[in-house]
Design a protein around this motif. Structure first.
Motif, PDB file in Angstrom:
ATOM      1  N   PRO A   8      -8.888 100.785 -50.824  1.00  0.00           N
ATOM      2  CA  PRO A   8      -9.773 100.814 -49.664  1.00  0.00           C
ATOM      3  C   PRO A   8     -10.214  99.424 -49.194  1.00  0.00           C
ATOM      4  O   PRO A   8     -10.914  99.298 -48.202  1.00  0.00           O
ATOM      5  CB  PRO A   8     -10.970 101.619 -50.167  1.00  0.00           C
ATOM      6  N   VAL A   9      -9.796  98.367 -49.881  1.00  0.00           N
ATOM      7  CA  VAL A   9     -10.250  97.009 -49.563  1.00  0.00           C
ATOM      8  C   VAL A   9      -9.126  96.243 -48.860  1.00  0.00           C
ATOM      9  O   VAL A   9      -8.562  95.289 -49.389  1.00  0.00           O
ATOM     10  CB  VAL A   9     -10.712  96.266 -50.845  1.00  0.00           C
ATOM     11  N   ALA A  10      -8.799  96.677 -47.649  1.00  0.00           N
ATOM     12  CA  ALA A  10      -7.671  96.097 -46.910  1.00  0.00           C
ATOM     13  C   ALA A  10      -7.881  94.627 -46.562  1.00  0.00           C
ATOM     14  O   ALA A  10      -6.915  93.902 -46.332  1.00  0.00           O
ATOM     15  CB  ALA A  10      -7.411  96.903 -45.646  1.00  0.00           C
ATOM     16  N   GLN A  11      -9.118  94.150 -46.546  1.00  0.00           N
ATOM     17  CA  GLN A  11      -9.376  92.748 -46.214  1.00  0.00           C
ATOM     18  C   GLN A  11      -9.119  91.810 -47.395  1.00  0.00           C
ATOM     19  O   GLN A  11      -9.098  90.596 -47.233  1.00  0.00           O
ATOM     20  CB  GLN A  11     -10.799  92.558 -45.677  1.00  0.00           C
ATOM     21  N   CYS A  12      -8.880  92.355 -48.586  1.00  0.00           N
ATOM     22  CA  CYS A  12      -8.588  91.542 -49.762  1.00  0.00           C
ATOM     23  C   CYS A  12      -7.279  90.781 -49.550  1.00  0.00           C
ATOM     24  O   CYS A  12      -6.289  91.367 -49.110  1.00  0.00           O
ATOM     25  CB  CYS A  12      -8.488  92.430 -50.998  1.00  0.00           C
ATOM     26  N   PRO A  13      -7.235  89.491 -49.877  1.00  0.00           N
ATOM     27  CA  PRO A  13      -5.991  88.741 -49.689  1.00  0.00           C
ATOM     28  C   PRO A  13      -4.843  89.240 -50.567  1.00  0.00           C
ATOM     29  O   PRO A  13      -3.681  88.984 -50.264  1.00  0.00           O
ATOM     30  CB  PRO A  13      -6.375  87.307 -50.051  1.00  0.00           C
ATOM     31  N   ARG A  14      -5.145  89.980 -51.634  1.00  0.00           N
ATOM     32  CA  ARG A  14      -4.100  90.507 -52.509  1.00  0.00           C
ATOM     33  C   ARG A  14      -3.626  91.898 -52.093  1.00  0.00           C
ATOM     34  O   ARG A  14      -2.697  92.445 -52.674  1.00  0.00           O
ATOM     35  CB  ARG A  14      -4.596  90.520 -53.956  1.00  0.00           C
ATOM     36  N   HIS A  15      -4.246  92.481 -51.069  1.00  0.00           N
ATOM     37  CA  HIS A  15      -3.833  93.795 -50.572  1.00  0.00           C
ATOM     38  C   HIS A  15      -2.407  93.674 -50.025  1.00  0.00           C
ATOM     39  O   HIS A  15      -2.087  92.723 -49.308  1.00  0.00           O
ATOM     40  CB  HIS A  15      -4.786  94.262 -49.467  1.00  0.00           C
ATOM     41  N   PRO A  16      -1.526  94.618 -50.371  1.00  0.00           N
ATOM     42  CA  PRO A  16      -0.119  94.523 -49.942  1.00  0.00           C
ATOM     43  C   PRO A  16       0.101  94.396 -48.435  1.00  0.00           C
ATOM     44  O   PRO A  16       1.143  93.905 -48.014  1.00  0.00           O
ATOM     45  CB  PRO A  16       0.496  95.818 -50.470  1.00  0.00           C
ATOM     46  N   SER A  17      -0.838  94.807 -47.634  1.00  0.00           N
ATOM     47  CA  SER A  17      -0.659  94.680 -46.186  1.00  0.00           C
ATOM     48  C   SER A  17      -0.852  93.235 -45.705  1.00  0.00           C
ATOM     49  O   SER A  17      -0.549  92.921 -44.562  1.00  0.00           O
ATOM     50  CB  SER A  17      -1.626  95.606 -45.447  1.00  0.00           C
ATOM     51  N   ASN A  18      -1.329  92.362 -46.595  1.00  0.00           N
ATOM     52  CA  ASN A  18      -1.610  90.979 -46.211  1.00  0.00           C
ATOM     53  C   ASN A  18      -0.566  89.968 -46.693  1.00  0.00           C
ATOM     54  O   ASN A  18      -0.763  88.763 -46.529  1.00  0.00           O
ATOM     55  CB  ASN A  18      -2.994  90.583 -46.733  1.00  0.00           C
ATOM     56  N   HIS A  19       0.504  90.445 -47.289  1.00  0.00           N
ATOM     57  CA  HIS A  19       1.581  89.569 -47.759  1.00  0.00           C
ATOM     58  C   HIS A  19       2.822  90.420 -48.038  1.00  0.00           C
ATOM     59  O   HIS A  19       2.797  91.629 -47.818  1.00  0.00           O
ATOM     60  CB  HIS A  19       1.146  88.786 -49.014  1.00  0.00           C
ATOM     61  N   ASP A  20       3.859  89.804 -48.540  1.00  0.00           N
ATOM     62  CA  ASP A  20       5.110  90.540 -48.780  1.00  0.00           C
ATOM     63  C   ASP A  20       5.458  90.663 -50.272  1.00  0.00           C
ATOM     64  O   ASP A  20       6.617  90.821 -50.633  1.00  0.00           O
ATOM     65  CB  ASP A  20       6.265  89.886 -48.026  1.00  0.00           C
ATOM     66  N   LYS A  21       4.463  90.620 -51.140  1.00  0.00           N
ATOM     67  CA  LYS A  21       4.722  90.657 -52.584  1.00  0.00           C
ATOM     68  C   LYS A  21       4.330  91.980 -53.232  1.00  0.00           C
ATOM     69  O   LYS A  21       4.242  92.079 -54.458  1.00  0.00           O
ATOM     70  CB  LYS A  21       3.984  89.509 -53.259  1.00  0.00           C
ATOM     71  N   GLY A  22       4.035  93.007 -52.429  1.00  0.00           N
ATOM     72  CA  GLY A  22       3.673  94.306 -52.977  1.00  0.00           C
ATOM     73  C   GLY A  22       2.363  94.275 -53.743  1.00  0.00           C
ATOM     74  O   GLY A  22       1.449  93.517 -53.405  1.00  0.00           O
TER      75      GLY A  22
END
Length: 68
Positions: A8-22
């Motif tokens: 639920p924390v989509a703003q986290c920089p580690r969230h998969p939607s914020n990079h391409d590393k899953g």
């Protein structure tokens, strides 16, 4: 491709939607801090709004509370 992540924390920089590393960065960071990712909490119960302690102990307590 949309990632399946249930965090639920989509703003986290580690969230998969914020990079391409899953999920790897999230899992690695949480394990290093002896914590559980929010998606594991959501596997127990969709409502994680009351969770303040994402430690492994906090997860066990959440699990036991939700599975009385």
């Amino acid at each position: 491709m949309k990632h399946f992540c249930t965090c639920p924390v989509a703003q986290c920089p580690r969230h998969p939607s914020n990079h391409d590393k899953g999920c790897d960065p999230c899992i690695k960071d949480n394990l290093a801090k002896n914590k559980m990712p929010a998606c594991i909490f959501k596997a127990v119960n969709d409502d994680v709004s009351e969770v303040k302690d994402f430690s492994i102990k906090g997860f066990v307590e959440f699990y036991l509370k939700k599975n009385k």
